[in-house]
Design an enzyme around this catalytic site. Structure first.
Site, mmCIF file in Angstrom:
data_model
loop_
_atom_site.group_PDB
_atom_site.id
_atom_site.type_symbol
_atom_site.label_atom_id
_atom_site.label_comp_id
_atom_site.label_asym_id
_atom_site.label_seq_id
_atom_site.Cartn_x
_atom_site.Cartn_y
_atom_site.Cartn_z
ATOM 1 N N ARG B 46 0.811 -1.207 0.000
ATOM 2 C CA ARG B 46 0.000 0.000 0.000
ATOM 3 C C ARG B 46 0.855 1.274 0.000
ATOM 4 O O ARG B 46 0.487 2.261 -0.637
ATOM 5 C CB ARG B 46 -0.938 -0.018 1.211
ATOM 6 C CG ARG B 46 -2.111 -0.989 1.014
ATOM 7 C CD ARG B 46 -2.869 -1.288 2.305
ATOM 8 N NE ARG B 46 -3.103 -0.180 3.155
ATOM 9 C CZ ARG B 46 -4.251 0.545 3.208
ATOM 10 N NH1 ARG B 46 -5.261 0.216 2.429
ATOM 11 N NH2 ARG B 46 -4.377 1.544 4.025
ATOM 12 N N ARG B 57 1.832 12.402 -10.222
ATOM 13 C CA ARG B 57 1.758 13.862 -10.110
ATOM 14 C C ARG B 57 3.083 14.524 -10.500
ATOM 15 O O ARG B 57 3.081 15.588 -11.133
ATOM 16 C CB ARG B 57 1.406 14.264 -8.682
ATOM 17 C CG ARG B 57 -0.079 14.256 -8.375
ATOM 18 C CD ARG B 57 -0.800 15.420 -9.045
ATOM 19 N NE ARG B 57 -2.199 15.472 -8.619
ATOM 20 C CZ ARG B 57 -3.217 15.667 -9.454
ATOM 21 N NH1 ARG B 57 -3.023 15.796 -10.761
ATOM 22 N NH2 ARG B 57 -4.441 15.728 -8.999
ATOM 23 N N HIS B 60 3.016 14.906 -14.039
ATOM 24 C CA HIS B 60 2.138 16.022 -14.414
ATOM 25 C C HIS B 60 2.874 17.369 -14.343
ATOM 26 O O HIS B 60 2.535 18.307 -15.064
ATOM 27 C CB HIS B 60 0.910 16.085 -13.490
ATOM 28 C CG HIS B 60 -0.062 14.964 -13.679
ATOM 29 N ND1 HIS B 60 -1.069 14.691 -12.795
ATOM 30 C CD2 HIS B 60 -0.178 14.041 -14.666
ATOM 31 C CE1 HIS B 60 -1.765 13.647 -13.209
ATOM 32 N NE2 HIS B 60 -1.237 13.235 -14.348
ATOM 33 N N SER B 88 8.392 0.793 7.934
ATOM 34 C CA SER B 88 9.343 0.089 8.794
ATOM 35 C C SER B 88 10.775 0.540 8.536
ATOM 36 O O SER B 88 11.614 0.511 9.431
ATOM 37 C CB SER B 88 9.245 -1.418 8.551
ATOM 38 O OG SER B 88 9.820 -1.756 7.304
ATOM 39 N N SER B 150 -1.792 1.474 8.224
ATOM 40 C CA SER B 150 -2.734 2.307 7.474
ATOM 41 C C SER B 150 -2.475 3.801 7.640
ATOM 42 O O SER B 150 -2.461 4.543 6.662
ATOM 43 C CB SER B 150 -4.182 1.990 7.865
ATOM 44 O OG SER B 150 -4.584 0.778 7.252
ATOM 45 N N GLU B 153 0.512 4.863 5.659
ATOM 46 C CA GLU B 153 0.269 4.856 4.209
ATOM 47 C C GLU B 153 -0.549 6.084 3.795
ATOM 48 O O GLU B 153 -0.263 6.724 2.781
ATOM 49 C CB GLU B 153 -0.443 3.552 3.826
ATOM 50 C CG GLU B 153 0.438 2.324 4.041
ATOM 51 C CD GLU B 153 -0.272 1.079 4.533
ATOM 52 O OE1 GLU B 153 0.421 0.099 4.846
ATOM 53 O OE2 GLU B 153 -1.521 1.084 4.615
ATOM 54 N N ASP B 161 1.403 14.651 -1.587
ATOM 55 C CA ASP B 161 0.568 15.635 -2.279
ATOM 56 C C ASP B 161 0.824 17.056 -1.783
ATOM 57 O O ASP B 161 0.634 18.013 -2.541
ATOM 58 C CB ASP B 161 -0.914 15.256 -2.139
ATOM 59 C CG ASP B 161 -1.336 14.245 -3.210
ATOM 60 O OD1 ASP B 161 -0.492 13.887 -4.052
ATOM 61 O OD2 ASP B 161 -2.511 13.828 -3.224
#
Lengths: 186, 186, 186, 186
Positions: B46, B57, B60, B88, B150, B153, B161
């Site tokens: 993930r 991006r 882009h 990790s 989670s 990630e 971003d």
């Protein structure tokens, strides 16, 4: 040591099919590649894996190449070339790409069993391969010991690689130059 | 309309974790990106999907970027930058890549929970994120309503971003330029 | 230590958008997932990377899940569920998949900004997210410090992960069971 | 129509190499596949694309197969089989996977030019192919009109597909059953 009967039969089939492929069609695609600003490659399923192997070798030759759908594949534009590997010539997602590429004024080439289908009929060049696509059923014209599609997928890989051998000659690349560009973090 | 309680809790956790991230670490990575000849991105599982979104991006923005392992990703060389997302900091396949990149004299940056682990300790720059990696167990220091990994990630995606927003400002890109490079055959 | 101003602004935006998402829509999708024989996930570009992360977590929960287009993804059939992440709700390749899934009598759910577009209008369930898709332009209704599409892509990832937290509760999975299924050859 | 000289030469080479492959080695791998609970496949670069095509066909036969690194590939465990395609037999990321699979008590098979290298030496079965890997240089023993690695990659694809033909016979699958499992949203 025992002989690989099935393997040798597959290669015998490929050999017979290869004799029906017209080299002048390959030469036209080779010219489109050397002329193109960037080369975009696509294909669905197993034809797509053969096409990725081709995109990889084009990169080794220093050609700006991209497989459609990868994270860093940019937009296609005028001056670029799209090559589609599609046995049936009518896979919907690929027909969409073919139309979008033509709308952008890019060149379009295809490797296919059916150059008269949707993709081939709008392509600037095609390479016709004998065989049965995974969307067709075996006919008297063509039968195989393999599941439908397999011989097309195999022969498309081999044609891509013969184009690579020709392009190495045309662009006068050495094995050292090819090795230098080969992924080195595996 | 009913409130998305779990979703809002996840975002609240991300918000708290984000306050512990040091912007000067992001700025160093942004400088490495603008200086680099080419940017290579990687990550497993993930973390790798978040990293692919970042590679997309960067493309882009007109930056020559590649996700490691894609069909047309070339060899990494001196002057290039490798960015590894690894909670990790010790995923074996990524440690291998980190070492190979350094051996080629490329720059190395990483986003990680554990900058003291194998990857961070040989990196030229790192961004430290709080959290529990998918290879660790929850401790008093960190717990989450989510499965291990989670929140790392998610936050790595958001940090990528935010780097993009900063790079747009630094490189003075317009939305039109970004849109022009966006994949157009989907 | 300096504050990550851009990052915190992004999270603030996500938080505001998340408050406009209706939890009853998530619950319907969660029911479709637990009922489905197999779950197929798709999405193009960055939405696709968020969707892959979701497919991965569904596998961790022991759900038979597949990302469309991967080497071992089988055919979709009656009893299966297709989930499409598409901000615009009209990406052509995804519209094709939506139609093919419905033709096979599979269930269809979508996460989208525009539930009235092609995909949402034939879906059995949708989750509506506020935002600007990468195929739209900013309007008075929605603006962002980020490039078009980014906030949708981020929020879709977070919604997927909040569905995972809910499904863990519903299916009573432990962290050990999740860890056991996690890829172990990286 | 002109003859495809390069293509025919490539196939002639493949034919000569195929005669040196021992069918008893294929039969052992076929037995491992039919015995395995799940089959995991891997390979780097072009060998990996050939291996993905194999994973795809195994799925068509109803075999629970996974390509390592895909979004929904689970953990490998005792009773499972890992098949590695690696010309050199020493690609680091693949050596890591081989060791991890053996540590989990899974079975390991490999297709390689060099069965004495790291992967082959810990494998339960191997298929030896003649050729030059992309990590070697041409020797008197083997030369090719193609770049290093190409003939291995091609022949590994063809061997995979001959295994498929054998498995269809062994498991008595019909073309209809194979077609039924073929991806249907393309």
């Amino acid at each position: 040591m025992t002989e690989c009967k099935t393997l040798l039969e597959i290669i015998e089939e490929l050999s017979e099919d290869a004799e029906k492929v017209d080299n002048s069609q390959l030469e036209i695609v080779e010219q489109l590649i050397t002329k193109a600003k960037r080369v975009f490659i696509t294909g669905a399923g197993r034809s797509g894996f053969a096409a990725r192997a081709f995109a990889n070798r084009l990169m080794h030759l220093g050609i700006d190449s991209h497989f459609v759908g990868e994270p860093t594949t940019p937009s296609i534009r005028r001056g670029d070339l799209l090559i589609i590997g599609s046995g049936s010539g009518k896979t919907e997602s690929l027909v969409t790409m073919a139309k979008k590429a033509k709308k952008e004024d890019a060149e379009l080439a295809t490797i296919t069993i059916n150059p008269n289908n949707e993709i081939g009929s709008i392509a600037d060049a095609y390479i016709k391969i004998p065989g049965i696509s995974s969307r067709d059923t075996a006919t008297e014209k063509a039968s195989s010991i393999q599941p439908n599609g397999s011989s097309f997928e195999q022969l498309s890989w081999l044609i891509y690689d013969s184009i690579i051998v020709d392009l190495i000659r045309i662009t006068q690349q050495t094995q050292e130059e090819i090795d230098f560009r080969h992924a080195n973090m595996e």
